[in-house]
Design an enzyme around this catalytic site. Structure first.
Site, PDB file in Angstrom:
ATOM      1  N   ASN A  11      38.502 -26.932 -58.938  1.00 10.12           N
ATOM      2  CA  ASN A  11      37.505 -26.084 -58.279  1.00 10.12           C
ATOM      3  C   ASN A  11      38.129 -24.708 -58.048  1.00 10.12           C
ATOM      4  O   ASN A  11      38.962 -24.547 -57.163  1.00 10.12           O
ATOM      5  CB  ASN A  11      37.096 -26.732 -56.941  1.00 10.12           C
ATOM      6  N   TRP A  12      37.692 -23.750 -58.858  1.00 10.80           N
ATOM      7  CA  TRP A  12      38.301 -22.410 -58.795  1.00 10.80           C
ATOM      8  C   TRP A  12      37.757 -21.588 -57.628  1.00 10.80           C
ATOM      9  O   TRP A  12      38.245 -20.495 -57.357  1.00 10.80           O
ATOM     10  CB  TRP A  12      38.072 -21.661 -60.114  1.00 10.80           C
ATOM     11  N   LYS A  13      36.714 -22.068 -56.974  1.00  8.71           N
ATOM     12  CA  LYS A  13      36.082 -21.357 -55.842  1.00  8.71           C
ATOM     13  C   LYS A  13      35.778 -19.908 -56.238  1.00  8.71           C
ATOM     14  O   LYS A  13      35.467 -19.643 -57.390  1.00  8.71           O
ATOM     15  CB  LYS A  13      36.963 -21.447 -54.598  1.00  8.71           C
ATOM     16  N   HIS A 104      30.020 -29.381 -51.445  1.00  7.93           N
ATOM     17  CA  HIS A 104      31.415 -29.085 -51.080  1.00  7.93           C
ATOM     18  C   HIS A 104      31.447 -28.678 -49.608  1.00  7.93           C
ATOM     19  O   HIS A 104      30.517 -28.045 -49.110  1.00  7.93           O
ATOM     20  CB  HIS A 104      31.955 -27.955 -51.963  1.00  7.93           C
ATOM     21  N   GLU A 106      32.766 -26.376 -48.071  1.00  5.70           N
ATOM     22  CA  GLU A 106      32.534 -24.938 -47.801  1.00  5.70           C
ATOM     23  C   GLU A 106      31.042 -24.609 -47.897  1.00  5.70           C
ATOM     24  O   GLU A 106      30.559 -23.718 -47.188  1.00  5.70           O
ATOM     25  CB  GLU A 106      33.371 -24.097 -48.777  1.00  5.70           C
ATOM     26  N   GLU A 176      36.654 -35.686 -49.629  1.00  6.84           N
ATOM     27  CA  GLU A 176      37.496 -34.550 -49.277  1.00  6.84           C
ATOM     28  C   GLU A 176      37.511 -34.378 -47.756  1.00  6.84           C
ATOM     29  O   GLU A 176      36.606 -33.731 -47.199  1.00  6.84           O
ATOM     30  CB  GLU A 176      36.943 -33.272 -49.913  1.00  6.84           C
ATOM     31  N   GLY A 182      42.576 -26.940 -48.416  1.00 10.82           N
ATOM     32  CA  GLY A 182      43.180 -25.608 -48.325  1.00 10.82           C
ATOM     33  C   GLY A 182      44.148 -25.449 -47.171  1.00 10.82           C
ATOM     34  O   GLY A 182      44.550 -24.334 -46.846  1.00 10.82           O
ATOM     35  N   SER A 222      44.289 -30.498 -50.595  1.00  6.05           N
ATOM     36  CA  SER A 222      45.720 -30.175 -50.729  1.00  6.05           C
ATOM     37  C   SER A 222      46.464 -31.140 -51.653  1.00  6.05           C
ATOM     38  O   SER A 222      47.625 -31.456 -51.416  1.00  6.05           O
ATOM     39  CB  SER A 222      46.387 -30.109 -49.355  1.00  6.05           C
ATOM     40  N   GLY A 243      41.692 -27.785 -55.550  1.00  4.08           N
ATOM     41  CA  GLY A 243      41.355 -26.378 -55.294  1.00  4.08           C
ATOM     42  C   GLY A 243      42.526 -25.494 -55.679  1.00  4.08           C
ATOM     43  O   GLY A 243      42.744 -25.184 -56.853  1.00  4.08           O
ATOM     44  N   GLY A 244      43.324 -25.101 -54.686  1.00  2.00           N
ATOM     45  CA  GLY A 244      44.405 -24.133 -54.888  1.00  2.00           C
ATOM     46  C   GLY A 244      45.290 -24.420 -56.093  1.00  2.00           C
ATOM     47  O   GLY A 244      45.595 -23.517 -56.881  1.00  2.00           O
TER      48      GLY A 244
HETATM   49  C1  PEP Z   1      38.619 -28.210 -52.751  1.00  4.70           C
HETATM   50  O1  PEP Z   1      38.239 -27.097 -52.480  1.00  4.70           O
HETATM   51  O2  PEP Z   1      37.831 -29.020 -53.244  1.00  4.70           O
HETATM   52  C2  PEP Z   1      40.013 -28.560 -52.483  1.00  4.70           C
HETATM   53  C3  PEP Z   1      40.362 -29.817 -52.542  1.00  4.70           C
HETATM   54  O3  PEP Z   1      40.864 -27.522 -52.178  1.00  4.70           O
HETATM   55  P1  PEP Z   1      42.462 -27.605 -52.003  1.00  4.70           P
HETATM   56  O4  PEP Z   1      42.988 -28.445 -53.141  1.00  4.70           O
HETATM   57  O5  PEP Z   1      42.934 -26.181 -52.092  1.00  4.70           O
HETATM   58  O6  PEP Z   1      42.735 -28.235 -50.687  1.00  4.70           O
END
Ligand code: PEP
Length: 259
Positions: A11-13, A104, A106, A176, A182, A222, A243-244
């Site tokens: 997920n590049w957000k 998601h 967010e 999640e 994040g 994470s 994500g990151g």
């Molecule tokens: C996400 O946004 O779905 C996610 C899992 O982010 P991160 O890996 O950065 O915690």
């Protein structure tokens, strides 16, 4: 028949610009193309979720690679019309994308998306032959109050369990925990396994054991190159939504190697 898969999704957000997005997609695909040993396309998949604007280009980059797909981070619940700034599921489908994230955390927290809306978005995705990756997960105070199972249950009951079995078989669920997204704080492998087994149990009750066994459930929060292997080695954790760590080809590849 839809079988359980192992998936790593990125997920590049709201990150990057077209040049860096193109470079990342190419780099991931080219690296994976040399790795027949990973077994992509044979029950294992990688899905990239770039921002909408870059989606057509990422679809084109992924097209020639087996087992690598592209999807949207969101879709609107309506088919078309006067919804300035929004993107319909049919539009996502029309550029060749195969998946869409739904709900998601967010989207839930910053854009007020509730279960009722997410049920409509899921419907729109399914009607357009997109695989919904339905996200669920509790906030930190909810876990601290020992309410995490109830929270996830109600997200699934209201967002997904209205689907007929034949449609539900196409869904992927991503657990999640919001406190892990994040933050650098990852759920322990035991916490992830416990919740994934709980989700599979709910699906068994609602549909059947066979549907539950074929459901793909991803962990997100994470997840990185260091902890992926331990998380993915749990029997009910079928991969991850990243994500990151999906923004660096090298890190993302290491996570895929852990699948
Ligand atoms: C996400 O946004 O779905 C996610 C899992 O982010 P991160 O890996 O950065 O915690």
């Amino acid at each position: 028949m839809i079988m359980r898969k192992r998936i790593v999704a990125g997920n590049w957000k709201m990150n990057m610009e077209i040049g860096s997005a193109r470079e990342l997609a190419r780099s991931v695909c080219n690296d994976l193309a040399t790795r027949a040993d990973l077994g992509l396309g044979k029950g294992k998949e990688v899905v990239l979720f770039p921002p909408y604007l870059f989606l057509p280009e990422v679809v084109e980059i992924c097209r020639e690679f087996v087992g690598i797909h592209a999807g949207a981070q969101n879709c609107h619940q309506e088919g078309k019309g006067a919804y300035t700034g929004e993107i319909a599921a049919s539009m996502i489908k029309s550029v060749g994308a195969t998946h869409t994230l739904i709900g998601h955390s967010e989207r839930r927290s910053y854009f007020g998306e509730d279960d009722e809306l997410l049920a409509k978005k899921t419907k729109a995705a399914m009607e357009n032959d997109l695989t919904p990756v339905f996200c669920c997960g509790e906030l930190l105070p909810e876990r601290e109050a020992n309410n995490h199972f109830e929270v996830v249950k109600s997200q699934l009951v209201n967002g997904l369990f209205w689907l007929e079995e034949v449609a539900f078989r196409h869904v992927v669920i991503a657990y999640e925990p919001v406190w892990a997204i994040g933050t650098g704080v990852t759920a322990s492998p035991e916490q992830a396994q416990e919740m994934h087994a709980f989700i599979r149990g709910l699906v068994k009750e609602q549909y059947s054991e066979e549907v539950a066994e074929n459901l793909t459930i991803l962990y997100g929060g994470s997840c990185n190159a260091k902890n992926a292997k331990e998380l993915f080695s749990n029997p009910d954790v079928d991969g991850g939504l990243i994500g990151g760590a999906s923004l660096k080809a090298h890190d993302f590849l290491q996570i895929i190697e852990a699948l």
